[in-house]
Design a protein around this motif. Structure first.
Motif, PDB file in Angstrom:
ATOM      1  N   ASP A   1       0.793   5.480  -6.793  1.00  0.00           N
ATOM      2  CA  ASP A   1       1.481   5.293  -5.614  1.00  0.00           C
ATOM      3  C   ASP A   1       1.009   4.346  -4.692  1.00  0.00           C
ATOM      4  O   ASP A   1       0.129   4.507  -3.740  1.00  0.00           O
ATOM      5  CB  ASP A   1       1.582   6.865  -4.840  1.00  0.00           C
ATOM      6  CG  ASP A   1       2.667   6.465  -3.868  1.00  0.00           C
ATOM      7  OD1 ASP A   1       3.475   5.850  -3.655  1.00  0.00           O
ATOM      8  OD2 ASP A   1       2.272   7.530  -2.637  1.00  0.00           O
TER       9      ASP A   1
ATOM     10  N   LYS B   1       4.718  -7.103   4.126  1.00  0.00           N
ATOM     11  CA  LYS B   1       5.818  -7.674   3.628  1.00  0.00           C
ATOM     12  C   LYS B   1       6.268  -8.650   4.605  1.00  0.00           C
ATOM     13  O   LYS B   1       6.620  -8.471   5.649  1.00  0.00           O
ATOM     14  CB  LYS B   1       7.073  -6.852   3.209  1.00  0.00           C
ATOM     15  CG  LYS B   1       8.015  -7.596   2.400  1.00  0.00           C
ATOM     16  CD  LYS B   1       8.886  -6.590   1.611  1.00  0.00           C
ATOM     17  CE  LYS B   1       9.923  -7.069   1.050  1.00  0.00           C
ATOM     18  NZ  LYS B   1       9.817  -8.264   0.055  1.00  0.00           N
TER      19      LYS B   1
ATOM     20  N   MET C   1      -1.733   6.659  -1.928  1.00  0.00           N
ATOM     21  CA  MET C   1      -2.255   5.410  -2.057  1.00  0.00           C
ATOM     22  C   MET C   1      -3.718   5.491  -2.328  1.00  0.00           C
ATOM     23  O   MET C   1      -4.371   6.407  -1.994  1.00  0.00           O
ATOM     24  CB  MET C   1      -2.048   4.806  -0.461  1.00  0.00           C
ATOM     25  CG  MET C   1      -2.458   3.400  -0.245  1.00  0.00           C
ATOM     26  SD  MET C   1      -1.915   2.700   1.045  1.00  0.00           S
ATOM     27  CE  MET C   1      -3.197   2.921   1.880  1.00  0.00           C
TER      28      MET C   1
ATOM     29  N   GLU D   1       1.995   1.439  -2.150  1.00  0.00           N
ATOM     30  CA  GLU D   1       3.042   0.785  -1.277  1.00  0.00           C
ATOM     31  C   GLU D   1       2.912  -0.677  -1.177  1.00  0.00           C
ATOM     32  O   GLU D   1       1.877  -1.371  -1.192  1.00  0.00           O
ATOM     33  CB  GLU D   1       3.076   1.661  -0.086  1.00  0.00           C
ATOM     34  CG  GLU D   1       1.868   1.515   0.791  1.00  0.00           C
ATOM     35  CD  GLU D   1       1.911   2.199   1.976  1.00  0.00           C
ATOM     36  OE1 GLU D   1       2.494   1.782   2.987  1.00  0.00           O
ATOM     37  OE2 GLU D   1       1.364   3.348   1.975  1.00  0.00           O
ATOM     38  N   HIS D   2       4.117  -1.304  -0.912  1.00  0.00           N
ATOM     39  CA  HIS D   2       4.006  -2.673  -0.413  1.00  0.00           C
ATOM     40  C   HIS D   2       4.012  -2.835   1.165  1.00  0.00           C
ATOM     41  O   HIS D   2       4.987  -2.559   1.699  1.00  0.00           O
ATOM     42  CB  HIS D   2       5.216  -3.473  -0.913  1.00  0.00           C
ATOM     43  CG  HIS D   2       5.168  -5.035  -0.667  1.00  0.00           C
ATOM     44  ND1 HIS D   2       6.235  -5.708  -1.229  1.00  0.00           N
ATOM     45  CD2 HIS D   2       4.445  -5.875  -0.063  1.00  0.00           C
ATOM     46  CE1 HIS D   2       5.821  -7.251  -0.881  1.00  0.00           C
ATOM     47  NE2 HIS D   2       4.847  -7.168  -0.306  1.00  0.00           N
ATOM     48  N   ARG D   3       2.583  -3.260   1.400  1.00  0.00           N
ATOM     49  CA  ARG D   3       2.326  -3.454   2.768  1.00  0.00           C
ATOM     50  C   ARG D   3       2.329  -4.929   3.325  1.00  0.00           C
ATOM     51  O   ARG D   3       2.324  -5.705   2.468  1.00  0.00           O
ATOM     52  CB  ARG D   3       1.013  -2.582   3.405  1.00  0.00           C
ATOM     53  CG  ARG D   3       1.306  -1.106   2.964  1.00  0.00           C
ATOM     54  CD  ARG D   3      -0.176  -0.503   3.464  1.00  0.00           C
ATOM     55  NE  ARG D   3      -1.154  -1.093   3.037  1.00  0.00           N
ATOM     56  CZ  ARG D   3      -2.419  -0.746   3.510  1.00  0.00           C
ATOM     57  NH1 ARG D   3      -2.413   0.319   4.459  1.00  0.00           N
ATOM     58  NH2 ARG D   3      -3.451  -1.481   3.333  1.00  0.00           N
TER      59      ARG D   3
END
Length: 163
Positions: free
Chosen positions: A124, A130, A1, A126-128
């Motif tokens: 990299d 959501k 990340m 990430e979808h946080r």
């Protein structure tokens, strides 16, 4: 990340922005407000402070805040969660956005592939945070649709969003 980088604290001798690929992320304003409503009002947020924060901001219990009321209150109570994306981006003297690329959250994976090809590496990200909700169109009345249109006038104009 990737780490968050605050350019305001980076020494100017290090900041040679032309050496970087600069991009920003935008989101459909109507989808954004449904997500905010879901995160702050509907869901029991994993961070307890968020539950209390919205009640303090709006001066009422969360269970008394309908979607219509949320939109009305958000218009009167500024918060970074529902500020226009346009306001966060660097601008040229003519008001145009000074970034190399705009990533649309609606096309995130595809747009990030473009960024990855520009920078020559895999990112990299990430979808946080959501939220789980129906399509944004199911939440709006004619009035709330217009209210959000007024709130996000610059985002709609600059990024071509339509309801």
């Amino acid at each position: 990340m990737l780490p968050d980088i605050n350019l305001a604290v980076v020494p100017s001798r290090v900041r040679r922005l032309d050496d970087y690929t600069r991009f920003g992320v935008v989101r459909n304003p109507w989808a954004k407000m449904v997500s905010n409503y879901t995160m702050f009002v509907v869901e029991d947020h994993q961070y307890g402070w968020a539950n209390d924060q919205i009640e303090r901001l709006f001066e009422m219990p969360r269970d008394e805040i309908s979607f219509e009321r949320f939109i009305e209150l958000a218009r009167r109570r500024p918060n970074h969660h529902w500020e226009e994306c346009y306001e966060f981006f660097p601008k040229l003297p003519d008001g145009s956005i000074d970034l190399d690329y705009i990533v649309r959250l609606e096309n995130f994976a595809e747009d990030m592939r473009v960024i990855e090809s520009k920078v020559g590496m895999s990112l990299d990200i990430e979808h946080r945070h959501k939220t789980d909700h129906n399509t944004y169109r199911e939440y709006y009345s004619k009035e709330t649709k217009k209210q959000v249109q007024k709130m996000f006038e610059n985002d709609i104009d600059h990024f071509g969003y339509v309801y």
